[in-house]
Design a protein around this motif. Sequence first.
Motif, mmCIF file in Angstrom:
data_model
loop_
_atom_site.group_PDB
_atom_site.id
_atom_site.type_symbol
_atom_site.label_atom_id
_atom_site.label_comp_id
_atom_site.label_asym_id
_atom_site.label_seq_id
_atom_site.Cartn_x
_atom_site.Cartn_y
_atom_site.Cartn_z
ATOM 1 N N ARG A 398 5.637 -0.328 10.896
ATOM 2 C CA ARG A 398 5.329 0.332 9.634
ATOM 3 C C ARG A 398 4.969 1.792 9.884
ATOM 4 O O ARG A 398 4.238 2.118 10.823
ATOM 5 C CB ARG A 398 4.178 -0.376 8.925
ATOM 6 C CG ARG A 398 3.809 0.244 7.569
ATOM 7 C CD ARG A 398 2.626 -0.450 6.927
ATOM 8 N NE ARG A 398 2.957 -1.815 6.542
ATOM 9 C CZ ARG A 398 2.472 -2.901 7.143
ATOM 10 N NH1 ARG A 398 1.632 -2.747 8.160
ATOM 11 N NH2 ARG A 398 2.808 -4.104 6.742
ATOM 12 N N CYS A 399 5.483 2.713 9.038
ATOM 13 C CA CYS A 399 5.131 4.141 9.121
ATOM 14 C C CYS A 399 3.632 4.299 8.918
ATOM 15 O O CYS A 399 3.063 3.782 7.947
ATOM 16 C CB CYS A 399 5.899 4.941 8.068
ATOM 17 S SG CYS A 399 5.449 6.702 8.034
ATOM 18 N N GLN A 400 2.998 5.031 9.824
ATOM 19 C CA GLN A 400 1.541 5.135 9.805
ATOM 20 C C GLN A 400 1.019 6.250 8.903
ATOM 21 O O GLN A 400 -0.195 6.434 8.807
ATOM 22 C CB GLN A 400 1.030 5.338 11.233
ATOM 23 C CG GLN A 400 1.267 4.106 12.104
ATOM 24 C CD GLN A 400 0.694 4.270 13.502
ATOM 25 O OE1 GLN A 400 1.404 4.282 14.476
ATOM 26 N NE2 GLN A 400 -0.620 4.405 13.598
ATOM 27 N N LEU A 401 1.911 6.998 8.254
ATOM 28 C CA LEU A 401 1.481 8.018 7.293
ATOM 29 C C LEU A 401 1.861 7.675 5.864
ATOM 30 O O LEU A 401 1.341 8.282 4.930
ATOM 31 C CB LEU A 401 2.063 9.381 7.656
ATOM 32 C CG LEU A 401 1.471 10.065 8.894
ATOM 33 C CD1 LEU A 401 2.086 11.433 9.081
ATOM 34 C CD2 LEU A 401 -0.042 10.180 8.801
ATOM 35 N N CYS A 402 2.776 6.717 5.683
ATOM 36 C CA CYS A 402 3.126 6.270 4.334
ATOM 37 C C CYS A 402 2.045 5.341 3.787
ATOM 38 O O CYS A 402 1.320 4.696 4.553
ATOM 39 C CB CYS A 402 4.464 5.533 4.352
ATOM 40 S SG CYS A 402 5.891 6.634 4.470
ATOM 41 N N PRO A 403 1.887 5.266 2.473
ATOM 42 C CA PRO A 403 0.923 4.330 1.895
ATOM 43 C C PRO A 403 1.226 2.897 2.326
ATOM 44 O O PRO A 403 2.376 2.497 2.500
ATOM 45 C CB PRO A 403 1.113 4.511 0.382
ATOM 46 C CG PRO A 403 1.746 5.854 0.231
ATOM 47 C CD PRO A 403 2.575 6.074 1.439
ATOM 48 N N TYR A 404 0.165 2.111 2.495
ATOM 49 C CA TYR A 404 0.325 0.726 2.946
ATOM 50 C C TYR A 404 1.150 -0.083 1.953
ATOM 51 O O TYR A 404 1.906 -0.987 2.333
ATOM 52 C CB TYR A 404 -1.052 0.077 3.123
ATOM 53 C CG TYR A 404 -1.009 -1.309 3.739
ATOM 54 C CD1 TYR A 404 -0.936 -1.476 5.116
ATOM 55 C CD2 TYR A 404 -1.032 -2.444 2.929
ATOM 56 C CE1 TYR A 404 -0.891 -2.739 5.684
ATOM 57 C CE2 TYR A 404 -0.983 -3.714 3.485
ATOM 58 C CZ TYR A 404 -0.918 -3.854 4.868
ATOM 59 O OH TYR A 404 -0.865 -5.109 5.421
#
Length: 437
Positions: A398-404
Amino acid sequence: MTEKANREKKESNVWKKTNREEMEAFYGLLLLAGAFKAQYRSTEELWSEKEGQAVFRATMSRIRFATLKGNLRFDDPLRRDRNDPIAPVRDVMTSFISSLRQYVTAPEYLCIDEQLLEYHGRVRFRQYIPSKPGKFGIKIFWLTDSTGKYCFNGLTYIGKGTLSEKQRSESSSLAEAIVMNLMDPFLNNGRHLTADNWFSSVKLVERLLENGTTYVGTIRKNQRALPPSLKDMAGRNHGDVQFAHNQSMLLVSFWDKGTSPVLIIDSLHRGHEMVGEKPSSITFYNETKSGVDTLDKKIRAYSSKRKCRRWPFGFICNFLDISCINAMYLMNKSSDDKKYHYSFIKNVGYQLVDSHIRRRLVNTKGLKNSVITAMKMIGYKVEPQPECHATHLEKARRCQLCPYSKDLKTKSACCKCSRAMCSTHRAFLCTECALLP
């Protein structure tokens, strides 16, 4: 900026927060557009590769510039005083005018006149002055030195609310109240004021003398205090001069050109001196009357104002131009290297955009070739980005800067910190690592 423009929408990412660095670059582009005499050229033309200037493409995108310009605000609309016509710029105007007198002492000779800030849109205090360029606009009274090199005080005409009730009650006319308001910080210091016949009256001259200030200006013939002999044209020819005086002031009637004589009220000169064929009062008035007109001419020569339907934006551009003129005067006064108006504005504009361009140079992977070419054209060295060998993950994360809530999976990672980053947040470095020194 408005709250709407500053709020980044999580779903579409349409709005992006701005900062001081970007806003300085925005104002720098406005100044550069004025220096290049491009105030009437469209943004599409300014950002064009064929017809535009490279500095505009190198600083920010055309869409970003238009977004900042369209959403620029200078107060909170929800807390705005609806009874104040100039509320959208009241705080900025008060702060700007109060700062004008902080860096230089006013000279001996001062001048008051009006500037017409051209505006053809709808605003309730718009004025029509056929003798001014543009004819329609917002009237601003300025107090400058007699040469128009520095502006010291200002007052915007908004009708009845221009001055307080106390200021109006203490004066016999609006013109007198405006002069006393602008001259208030400079009274009782032995200064001399020049103004035209809209301001002049016998009561104003007497009131200024009580406060240690002399006055020279033309005066209208319908003033009741004027002696009839100065207005009577019977038996007079061109070149004829008549004087009248009392203990405090001098009146001069001089018929040089036109169909009627010019009347001057003067509390500075006492005798009937002549300079060549003209009275000394006429000569002095001609030498000191054009301070505000000179200031307005400088503003129009390299105006940063862009086409906009919102009058507050034109107001701020006008303040920006005046601040540059004042800053140029201060620099030329303290330095032997004199700068001309064009070169000074251009240098200020390039300095304002410099830090924002250097920030874009940190990561040029996502920039278009035309932007990189523009940076090279204006003298910036674009370093080639190193090839990334550790940006691919074996397993999607999962991208760590995009919203969860997005739950966006990717196999790309930042070269520096190895965190999983989607294409929006990563080129070679993630957006957070790119901002680190």
